[in-house]
Design a protein around this motif. Structure first.
Motif, mmCIF file in Angstrom:
data_model
loop_
_atom_site.group_PDB
_atom_site.id
_atom_site.type_symbol
_atom_site.label_atom_id
_atom_site.label_comp_id
_atom_site.label_asym_id
_atom_site.label_seq_id
_atom_site.Cartn_x
_atom_site.Cartn_y
_atom_site.Cartn_z
ATOM 1 N N PRO A 160 -10.265 9.106 10.703
ATOM 2 C CA PRO A 160 -9.633 7.784 10.529
ATOM 3 C C PRO A 160 -9.198 7.166 11.862
ATOM 4 O O PRO A 160 -9.340 5.959 12.058
ATOM 5 C CB PRO A 160 -8.404 8.091 9.668
ATOM 6 C CG PRO A 160 -8.679 9.383 8.994
ATOM 7 C CD PRO A 160 -9.635 10.145 9.850
ATOM 8 N N LEU A 216 -6.122 -1.296 7.445
ATOM 9 C CA LEU A 216 -5.207 -0.467 6.652
ATOM 10 C C LEU A 216 -5.514 1.023 6.819
ATOM 11 O O LEU A 216 -6.682 1.417 6.836
ATOM 12 C CB LEU A 216 -5.367 -0.787 5.162
ATOM 13 C CG LEU A 216 -4.810 -2.107 4.634
ATOM 14 C CD1 LEU A 216 -5.080 -2.190 3.129
ATOM 15 C CD2 LEU A 216 -3.319 -2.222 4.927
ATOM 16 N N LYS A 217 -4.452 1.821 6.879
ATOM 17 C CA LYS A 217 -4.608 3.275 7.006
ATOM 18 C C LYS A 217 -5.506 3.811 5.875
ATOM 19 O O LYS A 217 -6.428 4.597 6.114
ATOM 20 C CB LYS A 217 -3.208 3.902 6.924
ATOM 21 C CG LYS A 217 -3.155 5.405 6.935
ATOM 22 C CD LYS A 217 -1.703 5.864 7.001
ATOM 23 C CE LYS A 217 -1.573 7.369 6.953
ATOM 24 N NZ LYS A 217 -1.740 7.921 5.596
ATOM 25 N N GLU A 218 -5.225 3.338 4.654
ATOM 26 C CA GLU A 218 -5.984 3.841 3.491
ATOM 27 C C GLU A 218 -7.469 3.475 3.611
ATOM 28 O O GLU A 218 -8.337 4.245 3.183
ATOM 29 C CB GLU A 218 -5.415 3.259 2.189
ATOM 30 C CG GLU A 218 -4.023 3.764 1.813
ATOM 31 C CD GLU A 218 -2.880 3.068 2.577
ATOM 32 O OE1 GLU A 218 -3.167 2.177 3.419
ATOM 33 O OE2 GLU A 218 -1.725 3.433 2.357
ATOM 34 N N GLU A 262 -9.037 5.749 6.212
ATOM 35 C CA GLU A 262 -9.264 7.093 5.653
ATOM 36 C C GLU A 262 -10.499 7.129 4.750
ATOM 37 O O GLU A 262 -11.219 8.114 4.705
ATOM 38 C CB GLU A 262 -8.027 7.537 4.855
ATOM 39 C CG GLU A 262 -6.895 7.977 5.762
ATOM 40 C CD GLU A 262 -5.561 8.110 5.028
ATOM 41 O OE1 GLU A 262 -4.583 8.485 5.694
ATOM 42 O OE2 GLU A 262 -5.493 7.821 3.822
ATOM 43 N N LEU A 263 -10.711 6.033 4.047
ATOM 44 C CA LEU A 263 -11.855 5.994 3.130
ATOM 45 C C LEU A 263 -13.177 5.761 3.873
ATOM 46 O O LEU A 263 -14.147 6.515 3.724
ATOM 47 C CB LEU A 263 -11.637 4.881 2.090
ATOM 48 C CG LEU A 263 -12.802 4.553 1.165
ATOM 49 C CD1 LEU A 263 -13.176 5.761 0.296
ATOM 50 C CD2 LEU A 263 -12.463 3.360 0.270
ATOM 51 N N TYR A 281 -7.688 -3.595 0.678
ATOM 52 C CA TYR A 281 -6.983 -2.782 -0.317
ATOM 53 C C TYR A 281 -7.700 -2.816 -1.665
ATOM 54 O O TYR A 281 -7.769 -1.822 -2.383
ATOM 55 C CB TYR A 281 -5.536 -3.268 -0.449
ATOM 56 C CG TYR A 281 -4.650 -2.264 -1.162
ATOM 57 C CD1 TYR A 281 -4.792 -0.893 -0.931
ATOM 58 C CD2 TYR A 281 -3.687 -2.672 -2.081
ATOM 59 C CE1 TYR A 281 -3.997 0.039 -1.589
ATOM 60 C CE2 TYR A 281 -2.883 -1.753 -2.746
ATOM 61 C CZ TYR A 281 -3.049 -0.406 -2.499
ATOM 62 O OH TYR A 281 -2.269 0.520 -3.148
ATOM 63 N N VAL A 306 -10.292 -0.247 -1.419
ATOM 64 C CA VAL A 306 -9.734 1.107 -1.479
ATOM 65 C C VAL A 306 -9.441 1.477 -2.933
ATOM 66 O O VAL A 306 -9.851 2.555 -3.410
ATOM 67 C CB VAL A 306 -8.439 1.189 -0.627
ATOM 68 C CG1 VAL A 306 -7.685 2.486 -0.893
ATOM 69 C CG2 VAL A 306 -8.772 1.050 0.854
ATOM 70 N N ASN A 311 -11.801 4.315 -4.666
ATOM 71 C CA ASN A 311 -11.116 5.581 -4.934
ATOM 72 C C ASN A 311 -10.997 5.866 -6.434
ATOM 73 O O ASN A 311 -10.879 7.018 -6.839
ATOM 74 C CB ASN A 311 -9.741 5.618 -4.266
ATOM 75 C CG ASN A 311 -9.877 5.824 -2.758
ATOM 76 O OD1 ASN A 311 -10.915 6.243 -2.268
ATOM 77 N ND2 ASN A 311 -8.824 5.519 -2.017
ATOM 78 N N THR A 328 0.840 -1.205 0.000
ATOM 79 C CA THR A 328 0.000 0.000 0.000
ATOM 80 C C THR A 328 0.876 1.257 0.000
ATOM 81 O O THR A 328 2.066 1.185 0.341
ATOM 82 C CB THR A 328 -0.872 0.047 1.272
ATOM 83 O OG1 THR A 328 0.003 0.204 2.396
ATOM 84 C CG2 THR A 328 -1.697 -1.209 1.437
ATOM 85 N N PRO A 329 0.310 2.424 -0.340
ATOM 86 C CA PRO A 329 1.091 3.661 -0.284
ATOM 87 C C PRO A 329 1.712 3.889 1.099
ATOM 88 O O PRO A 329 2.787 4.473 1.208
ATOM 89 C CB PRO A 329 0.063 4.748 -0.608
ATOM 90 C CG PRO A 329 -0.988 4.038 -1.391
ATOM 91 C CD PRO A 329 -1.034 2.641 -0.875
ATOM 92 N N SER A 330 1.060 3.400 2.142
ATOM 93 C CA SER A 330 1.649 3.604 3.475
ATOM 94 C C SER A 330 2.671 2.517 3.815
ATOM 95 O O SER A 330 3.171 2.448 4.933
ATOM 96 C CB SER A 330 0.554 3.664 4.539
ATOM 97 O OG SER A 330 -0.230 2.498 4.490
#
Ligand code: PLP
Length: 412
Positions: free
Chosen positions: A78, A63-65, A68-69, A282, A285, A289, A47-49
């Motif tokens: 979040p 997951l952080k992402e 956030e979503l 993921y 996400v 997104n 993931t980006p993080s």
């Protein structure tokens, strides 16, 4: 044979098999999310993080992402959100089990130490809330769901003196089955009411938070924000999922509360599992997104599929039953259901008559604890899954069954 009876018999000879029983999306709804099935490949497993989604590390809160979503669906931050696996219902049950075994963040003692802990539920309501509370050993106290949310006068009275009343479970937005949404005033009252139990907890099952049927959006005041403002920030847990956003059988459940509650419950969940399914998270996400308009865009596309079916229910019921006084029904602006009440205590007869001509309806009583509707009048209509033509035919049949059952009751 009178005309009504003839009409009924004409349905019988068609050997119909119509199912309006459960609130499931249609395949067309699922098809919107098909790109999610192969959105992941070996090139995007980090993931980006920086989390490798195939491995253990990543944390019990998801997951952080994804946090956030999905925090946006239930209107919080979040850090106030935990993302789980499919089924928000499991997260709700899990939280209740911890409450019974250990107590929640601020509990003076486990809820199981009460002879029979009590839970307030709204009626008509969601059958699975009743089944799970019953299975966990709660006594259920019912309050009516009104067009402004739960009957607050009754709730305030119940929670004021009895410390064994530990929680309220209800659906704040486009409620199952009435489609009603809580008013801002009632959100404030829930947030600030005096409760005998210092750890009285609101479980707000916001399963339909973003499930509108038209452009007209309804967003009640956020319960967590209101509880924070009232000085009771730990009072509420919110739940939601993508079961009716992406796939019912493989969605993502999530929950939210104060940071302190989230820290407390995440620790306990970390004992139960190293972490949730990050591949599923993921995938969601990336898909959402990248969807045109994000979640809002996706929900509008769902609404375009669902709206004609809800409109068909309204049109046919109005045509057949409007002005007869034999039934009244809700006109929701979102969610998955319409709730109908018959004038006479004939709901079980109506469901039986419908079954005999091949129309499966949600069993009468299902919208009340222990399947006991004291007025035998509530019928939940679930128009989302069948094609519009079948919804139309089902509503014609339902109308005839209501007329027949009412006639029989009046002539008894
Ligand atoms: N909560 C409510 C009010 C529902 O109506 C439903 C499904 O009908 C659920 C929860 C189930 O949600 P999930 O699939 O996330 O467990």
């Amino acid at each position: 044979m009178n005309q009504l009876k003839e009409r009924y018999e004409s349905f019988k000879i068609q050997n119909l098999e119509l199912n309006m029983q459960r609130g499931q999306p249609a395949d067309e709804n699922f098809d919107l999310s098909n790109p999610m099935l192969n959105i992941l490949d070996k090139s995007n497993t980090v993931t980006p993080s920086g989390i490798e989604i195939r491995n253990y590390p990543g944390g019990a809160a998801g997951l952080k992402e994804a946090r956030e979503l999905f925090c946006t669906v239930i209107g919080i931050n979040p850090e106030e959100t935990i993302i789980g696996n499919n089924a928000s219902l499991r997260m709700l049950v899990n939280t209740l089990m911890w409450a019974l075994i250990k107590g929640l963040n601020n509990s003076p003692k486990p809820w199981s130490s009460y002879n029979k802990p009590k839970a307030i539920v709204t009626v008509p309501g969601y059958d699975r809330h009743f089944t799970l509370l019953d299975a966990l050993g709660f006594e259920m106290l019912t309050v009516n769901m009104t067009e402004n949310g739960p009957d607050m006068d009754k709730i305030e009275e119940i929670v004021k003196t009895d410390g064994s009343v530990k929680c309220l479970i209800f659906v704040p937005t486009y409620s199952n089955p009435t489609g009603d949404t809580i008013s801002d005033d009632n959100v404030r009252r829930l947030a600030k009411m005096k409760t005998a139990a210092s750890d009285f907890t609101i479980f707000a099952d916001d399963a339909y938070a973003v499930h509108l049927l038209s452009e007209e959006k309804i967003k009640p005041l956020n319960l967590l924000t209101a509880c924070r403002e009232a000085g009771n920030v730990n009072r509420v847990y919110l739940f939601g999922s993508t079961s009716k956003i992406t796939f019912s059988g493989a969605g993502i459940g999530f929950m939210g509360s104060s940071e302190s509650n989230i820290e407390y419950i995440t620790k306990l969940m970390g004992i139960q599992s190293i972490g949730p399914n990050k591949i599923e998270q993921y995938r969601h996400v990336l898909f959402i997104n990248n969807y045109k308009g994000g979640i809002e865009g996706l929900m509008k596309d769902h609404a375009n599929i669902l709206r004609p079916k809800f409109e068909a229910v309204q049109e046919i019921l109005e045509k057949n039953l409007g002005g007869t006084g034999l039934a009244e029904w809700t006109k929701p602006k979102g969610g998955y259901f319409i709730s109908l009440n018959t004038e006479y205590p004939v709901a079980s007869k109506v469901v039986e008559l419908a079954k005999e001509v091949g129309l499966a309806l949600t069993p009468a009583g299902a919208t009340f604890p222990h399947k006991l509707d004291p007025n035998n009048s509530n019928i939940r209509i679930s128009p989302t899954r069948p094609p519009k033509k079948e919804v139309e035919l089902a509503m014609e049949i339902l109308s005839v069954c209501i007329k027949l059952a009412s006639e029989e009751y009046q002539n008894r």
